[in-house]
Design an enzyme around this catalytic site. Structure first.
Site: not given
Length: 179
Positions: A62, A99
């Site tokens: 994006r 993460e």
């Protein structure tokens, strides 16, 4: 309705994607609305309008859409930062923290000239791992990272603060609570 309320309304939230408990903030709805897309691009670049920006670097995928539009707006070149193995020419690579592990991003070795002023762009900043890796990669090639711009901030995850601690101003347009 304020600009922030209007922009938030143009972002779709998808629960439990890509895994249970995550609220995915999908900007494809913002991109599909001409007014919201134009306004987001204008607002992201506004603090640096009129400044010398040599390149805009966009993080896959994006960040390519937003970064290309911003590069056009400020009359600069565009540099894609991609996942490992996606660029066809000689690259430099940087490992970054996720993460749940690590990954790699790459940039062409000849994408920048030493000393060029670069704005980094992506759709969202969460933990900041990808953006941190991108900044390190740009600096490794000799770029001066003028700013990092994101449509969405997830402030509870601390990514924007991590980028500011690297000495890079951060521009975000809206924020959402949670992950």
């Amino acid at each position: 309705m304020t600009f922030e309320q209007d922009l938030k309304a143009s972002v779709r939230t998808i629960p439990d994607y890509p895994k249970p408990g995550i609220l995915f903030r999908d900007i494809t709805t913002l991109l599909g609305d001409a007014r919201s897309f134009r306004r987001a691009v204008d607002e992201l670049v506004q603090p640096w309008a009129g400044s010398k920006i040599d390149k805009v670097a966009g993080i896959e995928a994006r960040g390519f859409i937003l970064g290309g539009a911003i590069a056009h707006q400020v009359s600069s070149g565009f540099v894609p930062i991609r996942k490992k193995g996606k660029l066809p020419h000689t690259c430099v690579s940087m490992e970054y923290a996720l993460e749940y592990g690590t990954d790699h991003i790459e940039i062409h070795v000849d994408a920048l000239q030493k000393g060029e002023r670069v704005v980094l762009v992506d759709d969202l900043i969460a933990t900041g791992g990808t953006a941190e890796g991108a900044i390190k990669l740009l600096r490794q090639l000799g770029a001066e990272v003028v700013a990092a711009c994101f449509v969405i901030d997830l402030p509870e995850l601390g990514g924007a603060d991590k980028i500011r601690a690297m000495g890079v101003p951060v521009r975000t347009l809206i924020s959402f609570e949670g992950h």
